[in-house]
Design an enzyme around this catalytic site. Sequence first.
Site, PDB file in Angstrom:
ATOM      1  N   HIS A  66       0.811  -1.216   0.000  1.00 57.94           N
ATOM      2  CA  HIS A  66       0.000   0.000   0.000  1.00 57.94           C
ATOM      3  C   HIS A  66       0.851   1.275   0.000  1.00 57.94           C
ATOM      4  O   HIS A  66       0.342   2.352  -0.294  1.00 57.94           O
ATOM      5  CB  HIS A  66      -0.992   0.009   1.175  1.00 57.94           C
TER       6      HIS A  66
ATOM      7  N   ASP B 182       0.100  -7.739   1.444  1.00 58.94           N
ATOM      8  CA  ASP B 182       0.458  -6.324   1.581  1.00 58.94           C
ATOM      9  C   ASP B 182       1.977  -6.146   1.573  1.00 58.94           C
ATOM     10  O   ASP B 182       2.529  -5.389   2.378  1.00 58.94           O
ATOM     11  CB  ASP B 182      -0.158  -5.710   2.847  1.00 58.94           C
TER      12      ASP B 182
ATOM     13  N   SER C 142       4.633   2.676   7.926  1.00 61.29           N
ATOM     14  CA  SER C 142       4.313   1.510   7.105  1.00 61.29           C
ATOM     15  C   SER C 142       5.513   1.094   6.253  1.00 61.29           C
ATOM     16  O   SER C 142       6.131   1.921   5.581  1.00 61.29           O
ATOM     17  CB  SER C 142       3.130   1.815   6.179  1.00 61.29           C
TER      18      SER C 142
END
Length: 352
Positions: free
Chosen positions: A154, A184, A293
């Site tokens: 992402h 992911d 992230s």
Amino acid sequence: MTESFRRSGEYESYDSYGNPQQGTPQHASSPVNPEWPPPPAQPPVQQVMVEPAAPAPKKRARGPMALLAAVAIVAAAIGGGTAYGFQELTGNDTVATSSTSTNVVPAGKKGDVATIAAAVSPSVVEISATLSNGSSTGSGVIITSGGEVVTNNHVISGAQSIKVTTSSGKSYTAKVVGTDSKKDLALIKLEGASGLRPATLGNSSGVQVGDTVVAIGSPEGLSGTVTSGIVSALNRDVTVSTDEGQSQGQGQGGGDGRWPFSFGGQQFNGDTGSSTTTYKAIQTDASLNPGNSGGALIDAAGNIIGINSAMYSASSQSSSGSSDAGSVGLGFAIPINTVKSDLATLRSGSTS
């Protein structure tokens, strides 16, 4: 001159006075003088020169010197093989992994946050992705000295261009190698990179609740930010979006930068959309914020045990104001064993 035969079949010859002819071969002795006549002269013996036989090769002594020579030869052969193997195992595309916990930091400094940060920070990068309607900021972990970097899907989903900045401040352009939206995860490669410091990928199956952990990333673009905490829980089912458009519509395109996820039947940080995937995650109370992230979750020995992927933060649009935004101690990381098992797929160029 007369001749008389002897019993041997040979003969003697005499002159007119009865004397033996001189030079005639004599084989019998005279009755008066046993030594007379003298024995006939023997023909000269022809000497034949015979080459001496080559001496038999001597057996090499098996003494200490011979043994040392043999050992030296074997050691040289093994040494050459070892050097080649070492060269292969430390190539630019070789991932440093460990099936058990290794001491990236000195054993006496295990769990020391400052030591862990100094050892691992050079292996964590900041990622800036340019999207069609804005930009996305995240983090990544260097896994090879030649510039392979693991991050979240992402973080780079829908990117038109990717810029990566190392802890030393050097910037690179990066290309996407492969993505796996179901986990992911994404693998990118820095162009023209060499001599980078890869992180050591540990073994997440050995992680226990209560273990000390350190998180390194670039929350809100603040590169090299270090936080610490513990492992709060294991095997949490975390659901995130796999929709590329969703990544652009939830702050990745100029909003507050928070990534939506679902846990325990509840939505956090917004709507995940209709296309989602669920994975088992490590839960931690180490402070994580937008931009963490794709960064590193590290154990007390300095090994990477997870890739930070989701965190809960209160909405900045709440009536309480921006003071409510930020981490509240609910962070999640993809176990590093999941990453290692997915590397072959990512390297193959898969874009699932």
